[in-house]
Design a protein around this motif. Sequence first.
Motif, PDB file in Angstrom:
ATOM      1  N   TRP A 168       2.341   9.046  10.703  1.00 51.08           N
ATOM      2  CA  TRP A 168       2.486   8.242   9.531  1.00 51.08           C
ATOM      3  C   TRP A 168       3.515   7.696   9.035  1.00 51.08           C
ATOM      4  O   TRP A 168       4.639   8.451   9.166  1.00 51.08           O
ATOM      5  N   GLU A 171       4.071   2.324   4.107  1.00 59.66           N
ATOM      6  CA  GLU A 171       3.963   0.924   4.066  1.00 59.66           C
ATOM      7  C   GLU A 171       4.506   0.490   2.789  1.00 59.66           C
ATOM      8  O   GLU A 171       4.425   1.378   1.768  1.00 59.66           O
ATOM      9  N   TRP A 173       3.177  -0.653   0.078  1.00 62.11           N
ATOM     10  CA  TRP A 173       2.215  -0.328  -1.251  1.00 62.11           C
ATOM     11  C   TRP A 173       2.480   1.184  -1.499  1.00 62.11           C
ATOM     12  O   TRP A 173       2.130   1.470  -2.765  1.00 62.11           O
ATOM     13  N   TRP A 174       2.891   2.153  -0.550  1.00 62.77           N
ATOM     14  CA  TRP A 174       2.925   3.540  -0.803  1.00 62.77           C
ATOM     15  C   TRP A 174       3.965   3.783  -2.022  1.00 62.77           C
ATOM     16  O   TRP A 174       3.568   4.600  -2.846  1.00 62.77           O
ATOM     17  N   PHE A 177       2.187   3.153  -5.346  1.00 58.65           N
ATOM     18  CA  PHE A 177       1.224   4.174  -5.504  1.00 58.65           C
ATOM     19  C   PHE A 177       2.044   5.523  -6.241  1.00 58.65           C
ATOM     20  O   PHE A 177       1.540   6.115  -6.940  1.00 58.65           O
ATOM     21  N   PHE A 251      -8.435   1.249  -2.730  1.00 61.57           N
ATOM     22  CA  PHE A 251      -7.636   1.317  -1.315  1.00 61.57           C
ATOM     23  C   PHE A 251      -8.882   0.940  -0.252  1.00 61.57           C
ATOM     24  O   PHE A 251      -9.960   0.989  -0.347  1.00 61.57           O
ATOM     25  N   SER A 252      -8.183   0.356   0.894  1.00 65.69           N
ATOM     26  CA  SER A 252      -8.872   0.135   2.037  1.00 65.69           C
ATOM     27  C   SER A 252      -9.008   1.599   2.809  1.00 65.69           C
ATOM     28  O   SER A 252      -8.495   2.358   2.285  1.00 65.69           O
ATOM     29  N   GLU A 255      -5.712   2.741   3.886  1.00 62.70           N
ATOM     30  CA  GLU A 255      -4.743   3.056   2.668  1.00 62.70           C
ATOM     31  C   GLU A 255      -5.361   4.620   2.447  1.00 62.70           C
ATOM     32  O   GLU A 255      -4.517   5.372   2.012  1.00 62.70           O
ATOM     33  N   SER A 258      -4.228   7.332   4.350  1.00 61.56           N
ATOM     34  CA  SER A 258      -2.938   7.788   4.330  1.00 61.56           C
ATOM     35  C   SER A 258      -2.662   8.642   2.834  1.00 61.56           C
ATOM     36  O   SER A 258      -1.946   9.740   2.856  1.00 61.56           O
ATOM     37  N   VAL A 259      -3.426   8.239   1.745  1.00 60.73           N
ATOM     38  CA  VAL A 259      -3.639   9.027   0.415  1.00 60.73           C
ATOM     39  C   VAL A 259      -3.989  10.702   1.035  1.00 60.73           C
ATOM     40  O   VAL A 259      -3.304  11.362   0.457  1.00 60.73           O
TER      41      VAL A 259
END
Length: 350
Positions: A168, A171, A173-174, A177, A251-252, A255, A258-259
Motif C-alpha cells: 500500500w 495517494e 487523497w489520503w 482524508f 470512496f471508490s 480507495e 485503502s481505508v
Amino acid sequence: MSKNSSANSLKRFLLIRTDRIGDTILTLPAVTALRSQYQDAFIAFLAQPYTVPLIEQYVGIDISLSYEPHGRHKGWQGLSKLSHELQELNFDAALLFYPRVKLAFAIAKAGIPVRIGTGYRWYSFLLTERIFEHRKDCQKHEAEYNFSLLESLLPDKNPQPQYKFKQWLPEPWWEDFRTVLNSKDYVIVHPGYGASAPNLNNEQYRLIIRLLLEKTDWTVLLTGIAGEENLVHEIAADFPEERVKRVVGRFSLAEFFSVVRNASLLISSSTGPLHMANAADTPLLGFFCPAKPHTPDRWGPYDQQQWVVTPDLDWPEICELKNCPHGGCLHHLSDVEITEALCTQRLNNL
C-alpha cells in the motif's frame, strides 16, 4: 484432467468469479497458490467490472478482465463476443468458481482445453473436469471449496489459503482524508449488508458506536454504499459529528480498501468489507447467523474466525432469511453479549 496430461505443461490460466466482492476476495488465494506452483505462468481473472479495481491490487494477476452481462456481453451475441475475447488470449485452463451456464458455454466455445468447475449443474458436461461437492452443505470454508478446483493443478500439494496484496502506498487523497478524520486511529462500522445475510438492527449498531465512543478515543467511520444514506443517517443520529463520520458513497472501491487496510478495527455482519478486512489483516469483529447457508463455517473471516459472534440458537438448521422464526436471529444478541464481545474481548486483544 487426464493422468496422462502434465499439469506443468499449462502456461495460461483463467480464473472466473463474477459475483460479489466478498465472494471474489475469497477466491483470490487461489491466485497465490497457482502462482507459487506456476511462477512463469500467465494468470488472468474474469470478474464483475466493479470488483476489478480490487483485483488489480492483488499480486500474481497479469490481467483483469471484466464480464459485462448487462452491457457488451449481453445476450447470445454478447456471449459470443466474450468467447472470442477469451479465445484470443489462448488460455490452457479455465477455473469456473461461480457456476453459470453462459460462462461455462463461453469457455467451452473458446476452446480452452482444461475447464474445471462443479459437477452438479445440468451444463457441467461443458467442463472437462468436474468437482462433486455441494457447497450448500457448508462442510468447509468457501475459500477451501475454491481450492478444490485446484487439486489437479497442484499435484501432491496441500496449500492453505493466503492473501498477497500489493504494497500500500498513500495517494494524494489520503492526506485530505486523514485531515478530515482529525484522529490518528479510526474504526469502521459497516451496517449495510445487501440483504444477502442476517444483520444486526439499528439499535444494536448504535450500542456498538456508544461503546466505541466510551472505551476508545478513535474516530468512528460509519460506512455504506450508495443507496444506504438513510440507514447510515438513522444510526448516526445524535452522535457528535466530530467523532462519528458518515461515509456513504464517498470512496471508490480501491480507495475504500485503502481505508480498510489502515483501520484499527472493522465491525460488520457477513459483508464484503468484513472479508476485505480479513484479507488485509485488519482486526475485525463479525456478527453471523449460525445456520446454513450463512454459517461462519463457510462464510466467516477465514483467518479471524475467533472474532465471530453468533446467537446461541440451535434451530432451524437452514436459515429462513425472509421468514426467520426468531424474527431475525442476530436481534437475539443481548446488549450484554455485544458489550462482552466488543469491550471485554475484542478491544482488549488489539
